[in-house]
Design a protein around this motif. Sequence first.
Motif, PDB file in Angstrom:
ATOM      1  N   VAL A 460       0.817  -1.222   0.000  1.00 18.02           N
ATOM      2  CA  VAL A 460       0.000   0.000   0.000  1.00 18.02           C
ATOM      3  C   VAL A 460       0.848   1.269   0.000  1.00 18.02           C
ATOM      4  O   VAL A 460       0.313   2.375  -0.083  1.00 18.02           O
ATOM      5  N   HIS A 461       2.166   1.126   0.069  1.00 18.31           N
ATOM      6  CA  HIS A 461       3.061   2.295   0.070  1.00 18.31           C
ATOM      7  C   HIS A 461       3.805   2.330  -1.260  1.00 18.31           C
ATOM      8  O   HIS A 461       4.674   1.492  -1.526  1.00 18.31           O
ATOM      9  N   LYS A 462       3.473   3.301  -2.095  1.00 19.30           N
ATOM     10  CA  LYS A 462       4.038   3.393  -3.431  1.00 19.30           C
ATOM     11  C   LYS A 462       4.889   4.658  -3.556  1.00 19.30           C
ATOM     12  O   LYS A 462       4.440   5.760  -3.208  1.00 19.30           O
ATOM     13  N   ASN A 463       6.097   4.489  -4.050  1.00 25.30           N
ATOM     14  CA  ASN A 463       7.018   5.619  -4.185  1.00 25.30           C
ATOM     15  C   ASN A 463       7.646   5.608  -5.572  1.00 25.30           C
ATOM     16  O   ASN A 463       7.995   4.547  -6.101  1.00 25.30           O
ATOM     17  N   GLU A 483      16.694   2.363  -3.490  1.00 24.34           N
ATOM     18  CA  GLU A 483      16.359   1.301  -2.547  1.00 24.34           C
ATOM     19  C   GLU A 483      14.994   0.685  -2.850  1.00 24.34           C
ATOM     20  O   GLU A 483      14.261   1.126  -3.731  1.00 24.34           O
ATOM     21  N   ALA A 484      14.619  -0.324  -2.054  1.00 22.75           N
ATOM     22  CA  ALA A 484      13.466  -1.180  -2.353  1.00 22.75           C
ATOM     23  C   ALA A 484      12.140  -0.435  -2.344  1.00 22.75           C
ATOM     24  O   ALA A 484      11.162  -0.901  -2.936  1.00 22.75           O
ATOM     25  N   LEU A 485      12.057   0.712  -1.681  1.00 19.09           N
ATOM     26  CA  LEU A 485      10.785   1.426  -1.611  1.00 19.09           C
ATOM     27  C   LEU A 485      10.357   2.018  -2.946  1.00 19.09           C
ATOM     28  O   LEU A 485       9.187   2.405  -3.096  1.00 19.09           O
ATOM     29  N   ILE A 486      11.253   2.120  -3.918  1.00 16.44           N
ATOM     30  CA  ILE A 486      10.869   2.601  -5.253  1.00 16.44           C
ATOM     31  C   ILE A 486      10.062   1.514  -5.954  1.00 16.44           C
ATOM     32  O   ILE A 486      10.526   0.398  -6.152  1.00 16.44           O
ATOM     33  N   SER A 487       8.830   1.839  -6.321  1.00 18.84           N
ATOM     34  CA  SER A 487       7.938   0.874  -6.938  1.00 18.84           C
ATOM     35  C   SER A 487       8.442   0.462  -8.324  1.00 18.84           C
ATOM     36  O   SER A 487       9.082   1.264  -9.020  1.00 18.84           O
ATOM     37  N   PRO A 488       8.161  -0.768  -8.745  1.00 19.72           N
ATOM     38  CA  PRO A 488       8.673  -1.260 -10.033  1.00 19.72           C
ATOM     39  C   PRO A 488       8.415  -0.354 -11.223  1.00 19.72           C
ATOM     40  O   PRO A 488       9.302  -0.212 -12.079  1.00 19.72           O
ATOM     41  N   PRO A 489       7.232   0.314 -11.352  1.00 20.87           N
ATOM     42  CA  PRO A 489       7.059   1.212 -12.516  1.00 20.87           C
ATOM     43  C   PRO A 489       8.053   2.362 -12.550  1.00 20.87           C
ATOM     44  O   PRO A 489       8.320   2.925 -13.620  1.00 20.87           O
ATOM     45  N   GLY A 490       8.560   2.752 -11.401  1.00 18.50           N
ATOM     46  CA  GLY A 490       9.590   3.784 -11.345  1.00 18.50           C
ATOM     47  C   GLY A 490       9.089   5.209 -11.410  1.00 18.50           C
ATOM     48  O   GLY A 490       9.579   6.074 -10.687  1.00 18.50           O
TER      49      GLY A 490
END
Length: 551
Positions: A460-463, A483-490
Amino acid sequence: MACLISITLLSFLLIFSLSSAKAYHHLYSLPNQKPIPKSASASPEIIRQACKATRFPDSCVATLIQSSNLTQNAKPIEIVQAAMSISAQNLKTGQSMVKNIRDTSSGNLNRSKAATTCLEILHNSEYRLSSAADVLPRGRIKDARAWMSAALCYQYDCWSALKYVNDSQTVNQTMAFFDSLIGLTSNALSMMISYDLFQDKLESWRPPMTERSGFWEDGVAGGSVSGFIGGLPAGSPANVTVCKDEGSGCYKTVQAAVDAAPDNRLDRKFVISIKAGVYEEIVRVPLEKKNLVFIGDGMGKTVITGSLSVGKSGVTTYNTPTVGVLGDGFMARDLTIQNTAGPDAAQAVALRLDSDLSIIENCELLGNQDTVYAHSLRQYYKGCHIEGNVDFIFGNSAAVFQDSVILIRPRQVEPEKGEKNAVTAHGRTDPAQSTGFVFQNCVINGTDKYMSLYYSNPKVHKNFLGRPWKEYSRTVFMHCNLEALISPPGWLPWDGDFALSTLYYGEFANSGAGANLTGRVNWSNQIPEKHVNAYSLQNFIQGDEWIPTSS
């Protein structure tokens, strides 16, 4: 978001909304425009060739063919100068129209404030236009392009401000005039680019191109400024001191020290030493205070703090910064600038920077929504620590961030419900503007508090690395640790497909879990290795000419 000062509360509520954005359009015809004369002072064919370089060739030809500044055999540079002169003349008319709005709006707070701020930024536009016209014939074309880009930015800011207080025929007519003025300035800037690239070869002039159309400006070799030692040589003595000590004879506020600095100091820096302590004040460095340097006793030790945010007593985003700088050559080192309005507040800027050739080194910049307003012109951030959440690095400057730690903070009252955050929101409105954000060797992560929330429910946390505030938004990340908090779409859209075919979002040789390219949006790009040098300090902000080195 970038060189766009949407001045009123309503404008900024729209601009920063995660669900809405609108592109602007131009009318490109000036009110009461005279008919084209049968005989022109300059060859119509030469003018048409030059106007090929613009986005709006019809308005370009229509205005230049009437110019009394052009001879029959005008040289290409003289055509560029004539276009700049036309823009400057019409800017003066625009200033008079806005002054009339201000003077007749005493009973309308929003309109009055919009017009007042409009006049300030139009003064900046006039200054940059004049400066560009002065240096262009002396060969300083990169400076001229940077300053014309800013002049265009400020004109758009005024148009945008008026858009949200458009409640009268007078405002509507003024907006229409600025719509056309923006087109004239765009035309001058576009021709300036072709002159830079092709000089007098008019047959090669063309409309401005971007990376999306396969064009990079990467002519200077080298990827960095070697031997960088900071914004000020070690041991430079302070001209004045700011401190909290009673009876010490130093200035008690940073603003008092700024006011004491000489105007238009061009030959050397004016150094303000700010001793350890918390300075609760709003600081403004006006246009005439050039070459000021703030030196603190260290991040977290010297702290300049404020808490202005949008919505408090009619304050607008442009006026929320704890520190706002207009004077060129500004430098800051070893201090903290923060806005403590809080995660539940609206837009609240810590630093707004409109200083050309400015350096922010080893500084902590703290806030939530809109922490750093990198508004216009050429800026360099080195070894900084920046925290925020929504679009917290935004503006329309040409800014390079090197070796910096950039952290996302929680922003909602109930953050466990999830949120979307974008690190950047660049606001380039025209492909001719030499602006964009470049991140090199930076770390993109979250604060400890945010990461504890993120790992509790990462779904639920998208960055995201950025989203397009304006049509030609440009941002690149190179050799950064994502780092890992960057969501795959970028990258995050602004509103539907707005700007997705015109922006340029690039990545190169990044590392970390967030750098995985598998799920990236198809409207972002991997920077071709042969063009990485386009984003070096030398090429992007001419840093080799003004950033101090050890040699």
